[in-house]
Write a protein that holds these residues in place. Structure first.
Motif, PDB file in Angstrom:
ATOM      1  N   GLY A   9       6.802  -5.758  -7.914  1.00  0.00           N
ATOM      2  CA  GLY A   9       6.600  -4.321  -8.009  1.00  0.00           C
ATOM      3  C   GLY A   9       6.699  -3.704  -6.620  1.00  0.00           C
ATOM      4  O   GLY A   9       6.601  -4.406  -5.610  1.00  0.00           O
ATOM      5  N   PRO A  10       6.899  -2.413  -6.552  1.00  0.00           N
ATOM      6  CA  PRO A  10       7.000  -1.747  -5.258  1.00  0.00           C
ATOM      7  C   PRO A  10       5.736  -1.962  -4.414  1.00  0.00           C
ATOM      8  O   PRO A  10       4.633  -2.055  -4.958  1.00  0.00           O
ATOM      9  CB  PRO A  10       7.146  -0.276  -5.615  1.00  0.00           C
ATOM     10  CG  PRO A  10       7.602  -0.255  -7.033  1.00  0.00           C
ATOM     11  CD  PRO A  10       7.040  -1.476  -7.666  1.00  0.00           C
ATOM     12  N   GLY A  11       5.925  -2.061  -3.115  1.00  0.00           N
ATOM     13  CA  GLY A  11       4.788  -2.188  -2.209  1.00  0.00           C
ATOM     14  C   GLY A  11       4.853  -3.438  -1.370  1.00  0.00           C
ATOM     15  O   GLY A  11       5.853  -4.141  -1.338  1.00  0.00           O
ATOM     16  N   GLU A  12       3.753  -3.694  -0.671  1.00  0.00           N
ATOM     17  CA  GLU A  12       3.667  -4.836   0.229  1.00  0.00           C
ATOM     18  C   GLU A  12       3.123  -6.054  -0.510  1.00  0.00           C
ATOM     19  O   GLU A  12       2.204  -5.946  -1.311  1.00  0.00           O
ATOM     20  CB  GLU A  12       2.784  -4.489   1.416  1.00  0.00           C
ATOM     21  CG  GLU A  12       3.356  -3.360   2.256  1.00  0.00           C
ATOM     22  CD  GLU A  12       2.487  -3.006   3.437  1.00  0.00           C
ATOM     23  OE1 GLU A  12       1.543  -3.765   3.746  1.00  0.00           O
ATOM     24  OE2 GLU A  12       2.750  -1.974   4.057  1.00  0.00           O
ATOM     25  N   HIS A  13       3.715  -7.206  -0.217  1.00  0.00           N
ATOM     26  CA  HIS A  13       3.326  -8.468  -0.843  1.00  0.00           C
ATOM     27  C   HIS A  13       3.317  -9.558   0.218  1.00  0.00           C
ATOM     28  O   HIS A  13       3.969  -9.425   1.251  1.00  0.00           O
ATOM     29  CB  HIS A  13       4.314  -8.866  -1.944  1.00  0.00           C
ATOM     30  CG  HIS A  13       4.470  -7.828  -2.996  1.00  0.00           C
ATOM     31  ND1 HIS A  13       3.639  -7.764  -4.093  1.00  0.00           N
ATOM     32  CD2 HIS A  13       5.336  -6.793  -3.127  1.00  0.00           C
ATOM     33  CE1 HIS A  13       4.000  -6.746  -4.861  1.00  0.00           C
ATOM     34  NE2 HIS A  13       5.035  -6.147  -4.289  1.00  0.00           N
ATOM     35  N   THR A  44       3.665 -18.489   5.320  1.00  0.00           N
ATOM     36  CA  THR A  44       3.383 -17.168   4.784  1.00  0.00           C
ATOM     37  C   THR A  44       4.386 -16.157   5.324  1.00  0.00           C
ATOM     38  O   THR A  44       4.652 -16.141   6.526  1.00  0.00           O
ATOM     39  CB  THR A  44       1.949 -16.743   5.172  1.00  0.00           C
ATOM     40  OG1 THR A  44       1.047 -17.732   4.694  1.00  0.00           O
ATOM     41  CG2 THR A  44       1.595 -15.401   4.581  1.00  0.00           C
ATOM     42  N   VAL A  45       4.931 -15.331   4.427  1.00  0.00           N
ATOM     43  CA  VAL A  45       5.910 -14.318   4.803  1.00  0.00           C
ATOM     44  C   VAL A  45       5.519 -12.990   4.158  1.00  0.00           C
ATOM     45  O   VAL A  45       5.395 -12.919   2.939  1.00  0.00           O
ATOM     46  CB  VAL A  45       7.327 -14.710   4.355  1.00  0.00           C
ATOM     47  CG1 VAL A  45       8.339 -13.636   4.728  1.00  0.00           C
ATOM     48  CG2 VAL A  45       7.747 -16.046   4.918  1.00  0.00           C
ATOM     49  N   PRO A  46       5.303 -11.938   4.967  1.00  0.00           N
ATOM     50  CA  PRO A  46       5.052 -10.627   4.377  1.00  0.00           C
ATOM     51  C   PRO A  46       6.383  -9.973   3.972  1.00  0.00           C
ATOM     52  O   PRO A  46       7.387 -10.107   4.672  1.00  0.00           O
ATOM     53  CB  PRO A  46       4.391  -9.841   5.502  1.00  0.00           C
ATOM     54  CG  PRO A  46       4.871 -10.486   6.755  1.00  0.00           C
ATOM     55  CD  PRO A  46       5.146 -11.932   6.412  1.00  0.00           C
ATOM     56  N   VAL A  47       6.413  -9.321   2.806  1.00  0.00           N
ATOM     57  CA  VAL A  47       7.614  -8.617   2.351  1.00  0.00           C
ATOM     58  C   VAL A  47       7.221  -7.264   1.794  1.00  0.00           C
ATOM     59  O   VAL A  47       6.096  -7.060   1.335  1.00  0.00           O
ATOM     60  CB  VAL A  47       8.392  -9.419   1.267  1.00  0.00           C
ATOM     61  CG1 VAL A  47       8.912 -10.715   1.814  1.00  0.00           C
ATOM     62  CG2 VAL A  47       7.538  -9.653   0.047  1.00  0.00           C
ATOM     63  N   THR A  48       8.167  -6.333   1.835  1.00  0.00           N
ATOM     64  CA  THR A  48       7.970  -5.018   1.252  1.00  0.00           C
ATOM     65  C   THR A  48       9.055  -4.813   0.202  1.00  0.00           C
ATOM     66  O   THR A  48      10.241  -4.895   0.504  1.00  0.00           O
ATOM     67  CB  THR A  48       8.043  -3.908   2.305  1.00  0.00           C
ATOM     68  OG1 THR A  48       7.041  -4.161   3.293  1.00  0.00           O
ATOM     69  CG2 THR A  48       7.805  -2.547   1.681  1.00  0.00           C
ATOM     70  N   ALA A  49       8.656  -4.556  -1.039  1.00  0.00           N
ATOM     71  CA  ALA A  49       9.604  -4.307  -2.126  1.00  0.00           C
ATOM     72  C   ALA A  49       9.707  -2.804  -2.333  1.00  0.00           C
ATOM     73  O   ALA A  49       8.728  -2.078  -2.222  1.00  0.00           O
ATOM     74  CB  ALA A  49       9.128  -4.985  -3.400  1.00  0.00           C
TER      75      ALA A  49
END
Length: 50
Positions: A9-13, A44-49
Motif C-alpha cells: 500500500g502507499p507509504g513507508e515500509h 533491512t531496507v526502507p522503501v516508499t510505495a
C-alpha cells in the motif's frame, strides 16, 4: 541474492530478511560485520510505495 515481487500500500515500509541454508538453519539475528567471517543479522531496507 534473492528477488521477489510484492504489492504494498502507499507509504513507508521496512523490508527485513534473513537467510536459511539448505539444512534449514536460519541466520542468527545477532548483528556482526562481514569481516572476518561474513555478516549476520537481518538485512533491512526502507522503501516508499506510491
Amino acid at each position: 541474492m534473492w528477488r521477489t515481487e510484492i504489492e504494498l500500500g502507499p507509504g513507508e515500509h521496512t523490508l527485513r530478511v534473513r537467510a536459511t541454508d539448505r539444512t534449514g538453519t536460519v541466520q542468527t539475528e545477532r548483528e556482526q560485520v562481514s569481516i572476518p567471517d561474513g555478516a549476520t543479522g537481518r538485512h533491512t531496507v526502507p522503501v516508499t510505495a506510491v
